[in-house]
Design an enzyme around this catalytic site. Sequence first.
Site, PDB file in Angstrom:
ATOM      1  CB  CYS A  95      -6.838  -5.079 -13.068  1.00 15.53           C
ATOM      2  SG  CYS A  95      -6.818  -3.502 -12.267  1.00 15.53           S
ATOM      3  CG  ASN A 119      -5.187  -3.979  -7.009  1.00 15.98           C
ATOM      4  OD1 ASN A 119      -4.147  -4.395  -6.505  1.00 15.98           O
ATOM      5  ND2 ASN A 119      -5.904  -4.708  -7.826  1.00 15.98           N
ATOM      6  CD  GLN A 157      -5.736   1.302  -6.977  1.00 20.21           C
ATOM      7  OE1 GLN A 157      -6.353   2.323  -6.674  1.00 20.21           O
ATOM      8  NE2 GLN A 157      -6.097   0.557  -8.008  1.00 20.21           N
ATOM      9  CG  HIS A 212      -6.564   5.112 -15.109  1.00 21.52           C
ATOM     10  ND1 HIS A 212      -7.545   4.208 -14.766  1.00 21.52           N
ATOM     11  CD2 HIS A 212      -5.453   4.377 -15.296  1.00 21.52           C
ATOM     12  CE1 HIS A 212      -7.036   2.977 -14.774  1.00 21.52           C
ATOM     13  NE2 HIS A 212      -5.772   3.062 -15.090  1.00 21.52           N
ATOM     14  CB  THR A 234       5.510  10.841 -30.687  1.00 24.23           C
ATOM     15  OG1 THR A 234       6.317  10.730 -31.857  1.00 24.23           O
ATOM     16  CG2 THR A 234       4.949  12.244 -30.578  1.00 24.23           C
ATOM     17  CB  ALA A 238       0.577   1.462 -13.119  1.00 29.26           C
ATOM     18  CB  THR A 239       0.311  -2.300 -17.219  1.00 27.70           C
ATOM     19  OG1 THR A 239      -0.917  -2.423 -16.502  1.00 27.70           O
ATOM     20  CG2 THR A 239       0.703  -3.649 -17.788  1.00 27.70           C
TER      21      THR A 239
HETATM   22  N1  PMP Z   1      -1.029  -1.722 -10.317  1.00 30.04           N
HETATM   23  C1  PMP Z   1      -2.096  -1.576  -9.552  1.00 30.04           C
HETATM   24  C2  PMP Z   1      -1.984  -1.760  -8.070  1.00 30.04           C
HETATM   25  C3  PMP Z   1      -3.326  -1.253 -10.131  1.00 30.04           C
HETATM   26  O1  PMP Z   1      -4.406  -1.115  -9.352  1.00 30.04           O
HETATM   27  C4  PMP Z   1      -3.410  -1.078 -11.535  1.00 30.04           C
HETATM   28  C5  PMP Z   1      -4.715  -0.722 -12.218  1.00 30.04           C
HETATM   29  N2  PMP Z   1      -5.774  -1.504 -11.868  1.00 30.04           N
HETATM   30  C6  PMP Z   1      -2.247  -1.252 -12.297  1.00 30.04           C
HETATM   31  C7  PMP Z   1      -1.076  -1.559 -11.651  1.00 30.04           C
HETATM   32  C8  PMP Z   1      -2.268  -1.081 -13.777  1.00 30.04           C
HETATM   33  O2  PMP Z   1      -2.359   0.250 -14.112  1.00 30.04           O
HETATM   34  P1  PMP Z   1      -2.674   0.756 -15.581  1.00 30.04           P
HETATM   35  O3  PMP Z   1      -4.140   0.685 -15.734  1.00 30.04           O
HETATM   36  O4  PMP Z   1      -2.189   2.157 -15.622  1.00 30.04           O
HETATM   37  O5  PMP Z   1      -1.918  -0.094 -16.531  1.00 30.04           O
END
Ligand code: PMP
Length: 381
Positions: free
Chosen positions: A319, A145, A173, A195, A233, A67-68
């Site tokens: 995070c 989150n 989330q 994940h 890839t 997601a990042t």
């Molecule tokens: N956005 C939210 C709301 C999250 O909770 C998180 C993960 N803590 C992320 C983005 C980042 O996700 P990723 O670990 O897949 O980079």
Amino acid sequence: MYLDYNATAPLRPEALKATYDALQAVGNASSIHHHGRDAASRVDLARRQLADLLKCSPGELIFTSGATEANNLALQAAYVQRGLIITSAVEHPAVLETARALSGEASDALITLPVDSEGQIDTDWLMATVRQHGAVLVSIMLANNETGVITDLAPIVEAAHAVGALVHTDATQYVGRLPLDLAALDVDLLSLSAHKFGGPQGVGALFLRRGTPLPQRPLVYGGGHERGWRAGTLNVPGIAGLGAAAEAAHQQLNNEASRVTKLRDLLEEELLAQLPGIHINGARAPRLPGVSSITFPGAPADAVLSSMPDVAASDGSACSAGAPSPSHVLLAMGLSREAADSTIRFSLGYATTEQEMRRAIDATVRAVTHVQALMDATSNP
Ligand code: PMP
């Protein structure tokens, strides 16, 4: 007792199997021989499984490393074209830091709206701001989150589209925890991560609605994978695991949501009854089923967590763990620094049991009482 699903959920057995099977096979999804076709078919299946969960078309999904990256990709592409991002103070750093970096924090390029004491954005204010600025990018998370607080996005999307703005939502989330229907919720861009719903770490996706007028601005240039949006890839084992997790989450969604809500309610009711003076953050707002952010006055979270090593929960957002600063989400909701530092996030999920919950409740009551007594003794020697 693993109560940190918002940091990462345990891998679902279906995801483990799909990942393992793909790891054992050889093949680059771009190759034309049968090994390549086998890899490509695992990717196609995963794309369909995820599209089924989200009720979108498989062709609207771009696989990323999580997601990042999806947030970075969405914000960069939209910012290049729109020049102004409207977001909220409680976004994940993957949105906030990206928006800050892109805009240089110039006030005509980034507007960060506050939230109330329940962690909710003032929708009227947001809609008025969007109307004032027109065809910009609005990026508002679907669920927080740290508190699990859910945003009512539909009216925001409607107001944004009425003035030509685009809407991105970080749904990391929310996906796989509550039903989501992208045929009904008309956001333009949505980020997710495997994940958090039982897939492997290091894989996620960006949903980009077909027909969204955005210039193609990849973060990673190369061989034109993912329709030119994300070269490299494909991570076939990760993507296969994401797809299998999406399918399993989809099948269990309603059962899991109601079962997990009951367990979360049990946790909160018991702790409120046994530990007077505690506060549940965002309790009056709609929340995700399995998240509970609880402030234990006079009991710093790090001390409580180290007094109950069998309970894996989190102080603030995992995070940003390691950073000494208190949670920006809780501060934005008006908590003092001390209250934010005395807050624990419990996050439950599909595999949490009632027995585990009851043991965690007992351990938390003991640990908080112990730490409060120690703190009292230190301040009144
Ligand atoms: N956005 C939210 C709301 C999250 O909770 C998180 C993960 N803590 C992320 C983005 C980042 O996700 P990723 O670990 O897949 O980079």
